[in-house]
Design a protein around this motif. Structure first.
Motif, mmCIF file in Angstrom:
data_model
loop_
_atom_site.group_PDB
_atom_site.id
_atom_site.type_symbol
_atom_site.label_atom_id
_atom_site.label_comp_id
_atom_site.label_asym_id
_atom_site.label_seq_id
_atom_site.Cartn_x
_atom_site.Cartn_y
_atom_site.Cartn_z
ATOM 1 N N GLU A 26 0.718 -1.310 0.219
ATOM 2 C CA GLU A 26 0.098 0.036 0.018
ATOM 3 C C GLU A 26 0.883 1.130 0.231
ATOM 4 N N GLU A 174 -12.478 -2.327 2.462
ATOM 5 C CA GLU A 174 -13.122 -1.838 3.576
ATOM 6 C C GLU A 174 -14.169 -0.811 3.567
ATOM 7 N N TYR A 259 -7.105 -9.099 11.592
ATOM 8 C CA TYR A 259 -5.683 -8.725 12.143
ATOM 9 C C TYR A 259 -5.321 -9.289 13.184
ATOM 10 N N GLU A 313 -6.241 -9.177 3.649
ATOM 11 C CA GLU A 313 -5.344 -8.455 4.725
ATOM 12 C C GLU A 313 -5.468 -9.425 6.128
HETATM 13 O O1 AHR Z 1 -3.022 -2.418 6.357
HETATM 14 C C1 AHR Z 1 -3.385 -1.226 6.857
HETATM 15 C C2 AHR Z 1 -4.875 -0.789 6.706
HETATM 16 O O2 AHR Z 1 -5.670 -1.854 7.417
HETATM 17 C C3 AHR Z 1 -5.306 -0.956 5.283
HETATM 18 O O3 AHR Z 1 -5.084 0.228 4.550
HETATM 19 C C4 AHR Z 1 -6.824 -1.047 5.698
HETATM 20 O O4 AHR Z 1 -7.634 -1.591 4.595
HETATM 21 C C5 AHR Z 1 -6.622 -1.777 6.913
HETATM 22 O O5 AHR Z 1 -7.807 -1.273 7.888
#
Ligand code: AHR
Length: 510
Positions: A26, A174, A259, A313
């Motif tokens: 990114e 997102e 995450y 992600e």
């Molecule tokens: O990976 C960092 C961020 O985490 C990304 O830009 C977003 O899609 C997510 O919230």
């Protein structure tokens, strides 16, 4: 003998898509700028502005795909800002990540050049949050159309005669959050609208990926599976072969973001005790239940499993390294990250019937990175080493396994000590990846596999360290790296191994 792993050579049914080993870059912090792009005039060795050391290191992972330009950045990105002579490109503010100025020097041509240098498939995420349908349609035309058209003409004027091949295209990122704060009912309609104009041109076929849920948002998955594609029978009279490709689903994949993090206290990547080691293992393993629940909803609407779950992600998210820009998400990477990578990848392998792709966040200098850079220096992280050890699973056939594992106990809680997956590649070699998450105990394991005997040829590699937080630094870049593993004993139909505490091991059986 405290644990038994039985591998079923005859129950193989699914292929582990190599795209499960995908990556994400990114416009965030030092991922693109410094990490990948240094510009043609840099003293850091580069090819057309792209760092050579990075390309060599990533090619060694057989990197199957690269997602770009975001992330949150994608829904503010206007691709026409990133084409044409670099000095004439407009500067913009990267509002999500540090509010720094983005000079757009790395744009479509540079990204596609990077993918060609890496020999990887591009996965581009389009802008739904603040972009138009026309803008998205024109980007696809610019990238893939071979005939005469305004966008193909513009591409040629910018130096690229032939179109590129582009398979993976995301319709927003997102969109429940930074991508527009939409309700799923609204996004589902937007999705149907935008994806209509993402067309297959000049023989290029696009795999359309819808924005899916965050973590355990099952309502989002339910609505998207119900509304995101048109499952009505085609009207026979209207079918004109090669003109109306009615038979293709309108949604090939749907994303899931998960995450490993604690949003009330992000903590430190390197300074932690056993309580936090356990906590992060637990948070990681939670993803399996979430995958199963989403897969159940998907099965209801798509029993043939044609729609892929795209975990585009995933990874650890800690507090940034002291003294660095909080908006740049720069974190170190330790043995704990390696175990977390190994667990996730084993889980994704074991659910490859539904998971068609996954992308760890992110490839360089951001979150759970493969590589960290400082000026001209670069280091490979423990997570990189896990991806390198596990690359043998890419495109292989998943072998079902039955694991009876003792527990790793901490306080009043417990987790299975072992986390495993196995596959067989096209040459017949079997690979088993094992994680012993217990930081204190060696695990004696018996692997049962038909055909094993005293003449079987076994090779193994291990990633471990004495300290839970071992990591590589720019001064000591090779403190933690894989070494040979030979702690095994062969018998008729079995293999006994001694798995050291907090280790990732990959075995090859020939
Ligand atoms: O990976 C960092 C961020 O985490 C990304 O830009 C977003 O899609 C997510 O919230």
């Amino acid at each position: 003998m405290s644990s038994i792993i039985s591998i079923d050579k005859h129950g193989a049914k699914y292929t582990i898509s190599r795209h499960i080993y995908g990556h994400f870059a990114e416009h965030l912090g030092r991922c693109i700028y410094e990490g990948i792009w240094v510009g043609e005039d840099s003293s850091i060795p580069n090819t057309r502005g792209i760092r050579n050391d990075i390309v060599i290191a990533l090619r060694n992972l057989n990197i199957p795909n690269l997602r770009w330009p975001g992330g949150c950045f994608a829904d503010e990105y206007h691709w026409k800002d990133g084409i044409g002579p670099r000095e004439q490109r407009p500067t913009i503010v990267n509002t999500n990540w540090g509010k720094v100025t983005e000079n757009n020097h790395f744009g479509t041509h540079e990204f596609m050049d990077l993918c060609e240098q890496l020999d990887t498939e591009p996965y581009i995420c389009g802008n739904v949050g603040s972009g138009t349908v026309q803008e998205m349609q024109e980007w696809v035309e610019y990238l893939t159309f071979n005939g005469e058209s305004p966008m193909a003409k513009l591409r040629r004027e910018n130096g690229r005669e032939k179109p590129w091949e582009l398979k993976y295209f995301g319709i927003g990122n997102e969109n429940w959050g930074c991508g527009g704060k939409m309700r799923v009912e609204h996004y589902a309609d937007k999705y149907r609208n935008y994806q209509t104009y993402v067309k297959d041109l000049s023989g290029n076929e696009i795999y359309k990926i819808a924005c899916g849920p965050q973590e355990a948002d099952y309502h989002w998955m339910e609505v998207m599976m119900r509304e995101g594609m048109d499952r009505t029978e085609p009207v026979q009279d209207a079918i004109i072969e090669n003109i109306w490709d009615y038979h293709r689903p309108e949604m090939n994949g749907i994303s899931l973001h998960y995450y490993t993090r604690n949003r009330t206290n992000y903590g430190s990547a390197t300074k932690f005790n056993e309580e936090l080691w356990f906590d992060y293992m637990k948070r990681t393993m939670k993803i399996e239940g979430i995958i199963k629940n989403h897969a159940e909803i998907m099965d209801k609407y798509d029993p043939e499993k044609t729609v892929g779950l795209i975990i585009d992600e995933w990874g650890t998210w800690f507090g940034v390294e002291p003294g660095t820009n909080p908006g740049f998400l720069y974190q170190q990477n330790t043995l704990r990250d390696a175990l977390i990578a190994g667990i996730n990848l084993n889980i994704f392998n074991n659910h490859c019937d539904r998971i068609h792709m996954a992308n760890i966040a992110q490839v360089i200098n951001v979150l759970q990175a493969m590589i960290l850079t400082e000026g001209e220096k670069m280091i490979l992280t423990p997570s990189y080493h896990v991806f390198e050890m596990y690359k043998v699973h890419q495109g292989a056939t998943l072998l079902p396994i039955y694991v009876s594992s003792p527990f790793y106990c901490y306080g009043k809680e417990r987790l299975p000590r072992l986390n495993v997956s196995a596959s067989q590649d096209e040459t017949g070699k079997i690979h088993i990846s094992l994680c012993n998450i217990d930081p204190n105990c060696t695990e004696e394991t018996k692997i049962e596999l038909e055909g094993l005997n005293l003449n079987s040829f076994i090779e193994g590699r291990i990633l471990t360290a004495t300290a839970m937080n071992e990591h590589n630094t720019f001064d000591e870049p090779e403190k933690i790296k894989p070494t040979a593993f030979g702690n095994y004993e062969l018998g008729e139909g079995f293999l006994k191994i001694s798995l050291p505490s907090k280790s990732v091991v990959v075995l090859e059986i020939n």
